[in-house]
Design a protein around this motif. Structure first.
Motif, PDB file in Angstrom:
ATOM      1  N   THR A  15     -17.953  34.199   1.810  1.00  0.00           N
ATOM      2  CA  THR A  15     -17.654  33.042   0.925  1.00  0.00           C
ATOM      3  C   THR A  15     -16.500  32.005   2.060  1.00  0.00           C
ATOM      4  O   THR A  15     -16.476  30.996   2.092  1.00  0.00           O
ATOM      5  CB  THR A  15     -17.025  33.370  -0.538  1.00  0.00           C
ATOM      6  N   GLN A  35     -18.779  23.203  -5.629  1.00  0.00           N
ATOM      7  CA  GLN A  35     -19.935  22.666  -6.041  1.00  0.00           C
ATOM      8  C   GLN A  35     -21.175  22.834  -4.767  1.00  0.00           C
ATOM      9  O   GLN A  35     -22.415  23.428  -4.941  1.00  0.00           O
ATOM     10  CB  GLN A  35     -20.034  20.659  -6.447  1.00  0.00           C
ATOM     11  N   ASP A  38     -21.956  26.799  -4.998  1.00  0.00           N
ATOM     12  CA  ASP A  38     -22.291  27.324  -6.269  1.00  0.00           C
ATOM     13  C   ASP A  38     -21.879  28.756  -6.567  1.00  0.00           C
ATOM     14  O   ASP A  38     -22.241  29.593  -6.961  1.00  0.00           O
ATOM     15  CB  ASP A  38     -23.718  27.768  -6.274  1.00  0.00           C
ATOM     16  N   SER A  40     -17.879  30.460  -8.488  1.00  0.00           N
ATOM     17  CA  SER A  40     -17.102  29.925  -9.588  1.00  0.00           C
ATOM     18  C   SER A  40     -16.192  28.868  -9.017  1.00  0.00           C
ATOM     19  O   SER A  40     -15.643  29.751  -7.798  1.00  0.00           O
ATOM     20  CB  SER A  40     -16.444  31.333 -10.631  1.00  0.00           C
ATOM     21  N   ARG A  98     -27.975  24.281   4.071  1.00  0.00           N
ATOM     22  CA  ARG A  98     -27.827  24.060   2.338  1.00  0.00           C
ATOM     23  C   ARG A  98     -26.840  24.214   1.881  1.00  0.00           C
ATOM     24  O   ARG A  98     -26.259  22.529   1.246  1.00  0.00           O
ATOM     25  CB  ARG A  98     -28.747  24.941   2.060  1.00  0.00           C
ATOM     26  N   ASP A  99     -25.195  24.480   2.432  1.00  0.00           N
ATOM     27  CA  ASP A  99     -24.603  24.094   2.173  1.00  0.00           C
ATOM     28  C   ASP A  99     -23.337  22.932   2.073  1.00  0.00           C
ATOM     29  O   ASP A  99     -22.910  22.160   1.189  1.00  0.00           O
ATOM     30  CB  ASP A  99     -23.139  25.028   2.086  1.00  0.00           C
ATOM     31  N   ARG A 102     -25.740  20.425  -0.063  1.00  0.00           N
ATOM     32  CA  ARG A 102     -25.154  20.044  -1.034  1.00  0.00           C
ATOM     33  C   ARG A 102     -23.736  19.830  -1.469  1.00  0.00           C
ATOM     34  O   ARG A 102     -23.118  18.832  -3.051  1.00  0.00           O
ATOM     35  CB  ARG A 102     -25.042  21.804  -1.717  1.00  0.00           C
ATOM     36  N   ALA A 106     -21.569  16.666  -3.720  1.00  0.00           N
ATOM     37  CA  ALA A 106     -20.358  17.272  -4.442  1.00  0.00           C
ATOM     38  C   ALA A 106     -19.242  15.750  -4.962  1.00  0.00           C
ATOM     39  O   ALA A 106     -18.858  15.369  -4.262  1.00  0.00           O
ATOM     40  CB  ALA A 106     -19.721  17.934  -3.907  1.00  0.00           C
TER      41      ALA A 106
END
Length: 118
Positions: A15, A35, A38, A40, A98-99, A102, A106
């Motif tokens: 992460t 976002q 994806d 918390s 992909r991050d 996204r 965001a």
């Protein structure tokens, strides 16, 4: 030696590597990281905090927003090399691509986010 160990531990998590990948693109608030990855708010905040405490990030306040970016000025010389190694290591990785896609979508979602993101 202690700083190097702390830095290596900070980079030993998927992460946090994904977060560094985003921050190589641009500065982000917690809700944008949430976002894009994806995840918390708790997970985003905790991992940003680890990277910040290890000396990789700087924090800038903009009104109610807390914005994180890679600290390219105050870091130890080898931190720049470590961040560059992360960039090179993630090149071509589909998940981090992909991050970043996204991240383009965001948004800082307003007062609800301010309470969660700062």
């Amino acid at each position: 030696m202690r700083d190097l160990v702390k830095a290596m531990k900070a980079l030993s998590d998927e992460t946090r590597l994904r977060i560094l990948n985003l921050l190589l693109k641009r500065e982000c608030c917690v809700c944008e990281v949430m976002q894009a990855l994806d995840i918390s708010q708790t997970r985003a905040s905790r991992n940003l905090s680890v990277l910040y405490d290890a000396g990789f990030l700087k924090l800038r306040k903009d009104g109610l927003w807390s914005l994180y970016s890679i600290d390219r000025e105050e870091t130890k010389p080898y931190y720049t090399d470590l961040v560059e190694a992360v960039r090179k290591g993630l090149k071509g990785n589909e998940l981090v691509a992909r991050d970043r896609e996204r991240l383009k979508k965001a948004k800082r979602v307003g007062l609800g986010c301010v309470q969660k993101c700062t």
